[in-house]
Design a protein around this motif. Structure first.
Motif, PDB file in Angstrom:
ATOM      1  N   ALA A   1      35.471 -13.136  67.419  1.00 33.90           N
ATOM      2  CA  ALA A   1      34.658 -14.326  67.187  1.00 33.90           C
ATOM      3  C   ALA A   1      33.295 -14.202  67.858  1.00 33.90           C
ATOM      4  O   ALA A   1      33.189 -13.731  68.994  1.00 33.90           O
ATOM      5  N   GLY A   2      32.241 -14.640  67.155  1.00 32.40           N
ATOM      6  CA  GLY A   2      30.912 -14.744  67.729  1.00 32.40           C
ATOM      7  C   GLY A   2      30.249 -13.407  67.991  1.00 32.40           C
ATOM      8  O   GLY A   2      30.790 -12.339  67.684  1.00 32.40           O
ATOM      9  N   PHE A   3      29.020 -13.479  68.522  1.00 29.73           N
ATOM     10  CA  PHE A   3      28.275 -12.286  68.897  1.00 29.73           C
ATOM     11  C   PHE A   3      28.145 -12.218  70.407  1.00 29.73           C
ATOM     12  O   PHE A   3      28.280 -13.222  71.103  1.00 29.73           O
TER      13      PHE A   3
ATOM     14  N   VAL B   1      21.996 -15.033  68.430  1.00 29.67           N
ATOM     15  CA  VAL B   1      22.228 -15.960  67.320  1.00 29.67           C
ATOM     16  C   VAL B   1      22.603 -15.193  66.060  1.00 29.67           C
ATOM     17  O   VAL B   1      23.581 -15.523  65.375  1.00 29.67           O
ATOM     18  N   THR B   2      21.835 -14.150  65.735  1.00 26.19           N
ATOM     19  CA  THR B   2      22.102 -13.370  64.524  1.00 26.19           C
ATOM     20  C   THR B   2      23.000 -12.167  64.787  1.00 26.19           C
ATOM     21  O   THR B   2      23.601 -11.619  63.864  1.00 26.19           O
ATOM     22  N   GLY B   3      23.063 -11.718  66.052  1.00 23.36           N
ATOM     23  CA  GLY B   3      23.824 -10.530  66.380  1.00 23.36           C
ATOM     24  C   GLY B   3      23.125  -9.234  66.024  1.00 23.36           C
ATOM     25  O   GLY B   3      23.729  -8.166  66.063  1.00 23.36           O
ATOM     26  N   ASN B   4      21.819  -9.312  65.708  1.00 18.25           N
ATOM     27  CA  ASN B   4      21.078  -8.133  65.266  1.00 18.25           C
ATOM     28  C   ASN B   4      20.438  -7.408  66.451  1.00 18.25           C
ATOM     29  O   ASN B   4      19.753  -8.021  67.271  1.00 18.25           O
ATOM     30  N   LEU B   5      20.648  -6.101  66.500  1.00 17.97           N
ATOM     31  CA  LEU B   5      20.113  -5.254  67.562  1.00 17.97           C
ATOM     32  C   LEU B   5      19.162  -4.233  66.955  1.00 17.97           C
ATOM     33  O   LEU B   5      19.479  -3.585  65.956  1.00 17.97           O
ATOM     34  N   THR B   6      17.983  -4.081  67.576  1.00 21.86           N
ATOM     35  CA  THR B   6      17.040  -3.028  67.205  1.00 21.86           C
ATOM     36  C   THR B   6      16.692  -2.247  68.453  1.00 21.86           C
ATOM     37  O   THR B   6      16.185  -2.812  69.428  1.00 21.86           O
TER      38      THR B   6
END
Length: 390
Positions: A225-227, A244-249
């Protein structure tokens, strides 16, 4: 006489009014107390829920190193963990394992209690299927096209990798390719442990390898569940992450060091152009990715030299393709059975890959760690997560 009569009437009315007001005041105070109690109960219940969920993630993170499934072998057998304290906030959790059928799924039930005096109680439950890790260097549900350099094997339990670990086909070499679709070897050398006619041990340099498909069940993975919270994914220069989005760069000139105490890492999309580091002495780390993994440069720097210390999971319903640049001397395992994987040039992977399908560049190399074949793979059964009512 009239004034006395009025006074005689007013006095009882005042007394009655005061009594009514007193009753109302007591009722208001009681209601206020009830609301406060209800608010505290909701607060403690929420904290207890998060304690149960955190406890669930702790048990899953510890499983690969602890082999908890060996404690519940027979159908119907159960094992209860003593209450454990979460170091972050003092909340506690207790887990109960139960084998649902012989060789079948395991029910994992976790009670959580907040650290406050009222110590509310909430319970969550999931069902897990447990199997051995892949017995293949690369295993796919669909087509597997190998055009890389070498697939061979070693065993990290015996010692560090050396080319001399795998010199005799059928004796010491377990660098197998397994495909439940079409297996095609267009270049390089595959040092498997069986005859060329068997798809699980194709030793041919070129051509298509016929034979029966592997029977190993390749189960999809549900996402935790969740990020991950932002504090668990530090953002040095040239790195960005959104909880919030769970996006990693992760751009060139930066790096990300994984902390086993923060495992499992829960991401959506991961764009990697630099190094992901597992430090010396690290415990096991799980990274769950519910979207796309795009590794165009950099790679995995696992300083432990142990592939079992890092597993990258493709979870959820997403089926987008993954681009994997493992880097040189990259020790880890990928389990992404719903994602097509493109193994990029320059990749030298010490571990294993499970994918929906796979293609490789001409210079890619895979050294299968046979120790992964004995490590348990935990797969959360889709739809099994639930909160248990008390």
């Amino acid at each position: 006489m009239r004034r006395q009569a009025i006074r005689g009437f007013v006095l009882p009315m005042v007394v009655i009014a005061l009594a009514v007001m007193g009753v109302l005041a007591i009722a208001i105070l009681a209601t206020s107390g009830d609301e406060r109690e209800a608010s505290l109960a909701v607060q403690e219940g929420t904290r207890s829920f998060y304690a149960a969920d955190a406890g669930l993630n702790h048990v899953l993170a510890q499983w690969p190193d602890s082999n908890y499934d060996t404690r519940v072998v027979a159908a119907g057998s159960s094992y209860t963990f003593a209450w454990r304290t979460l170091p972050e906030n003092g909340a506690t959790y207790r887990a109960v394992l139960q084998r649902l059928s012989a060789g079948g799924p395991i029910s994992l039930t976790v009670d959580g209690r907040s650290a406050a005096a009222r110590r509310g109680l909430r319970t969550v439950q999931v069902a897990l299927t447990i199997s051995s890790s892949s017995a293949y260097g690369i295993l796919t549900r669909g087509n597997l096209t190998w055009g890389g350099s070498v697939v061979d094997s070693w065993d990290s339990r015996v010692g560090p990798y050396a080319a001399s670990n795998c010199v005799t086909l059928g004796v010491t070499c377990n660098g197998d390719l397994g495909s439940q679709g079409t297996l095609s070897v267009t270049g390089g050398t595959v040092k498997g442990d069986a005859l060329a006619a068997v798809v699980s041990g194709c030793a041919r340099v070129t051509g298509t390898c016929p034979g029966p498909a592997p029977t190993q069940v390749i189960s999809s993975v549900s996402c935790p569940a969740g990020f991950s919270p932002a504090v668990d994914v530090p953002a040095p220069p040239a790195t960005s992450y959104s909880a919030v989005t769970g996006n990693l760069t992760l751009n060139a000139g930066s790096s990300l060091t994984l902390n086993s105490a923060k495992s499992p890492y829960r991401l959506h999309n991961a764009t990697v152009r630099s190094d992901i580091i597992v430090p010396v002495g690290s415990g096991h780390v799980d990274v769950y990715i519910s979207g796309t993994l795009a590794m165009s440069s950099g790679g995995i720097v696992n300083m432990t030299g142990d592939p079992s210390k890092l597993t990258i999971w493709g979870c959820g319903a997403d089926v987008t393709g993954w681009s994997v640049h493992a880097g040189s001397s990259a020790y880890f395992a990928i389990y992404a059975p719903d994602h097509p994987v493109d193994l990029k040039a320059g990749s030298e992977l010490y571990g294993s890959i499970v994918a929906a399908s796979l293609t490789s560049s001409a210079s890619a190399t895979v050294h299968f760690d046979a120790a992964l074949g004995s490590a348990p793979v935990l797969v959360l059964m889709p739809g099994s997560w639930t909160e248990v009512a008390h």
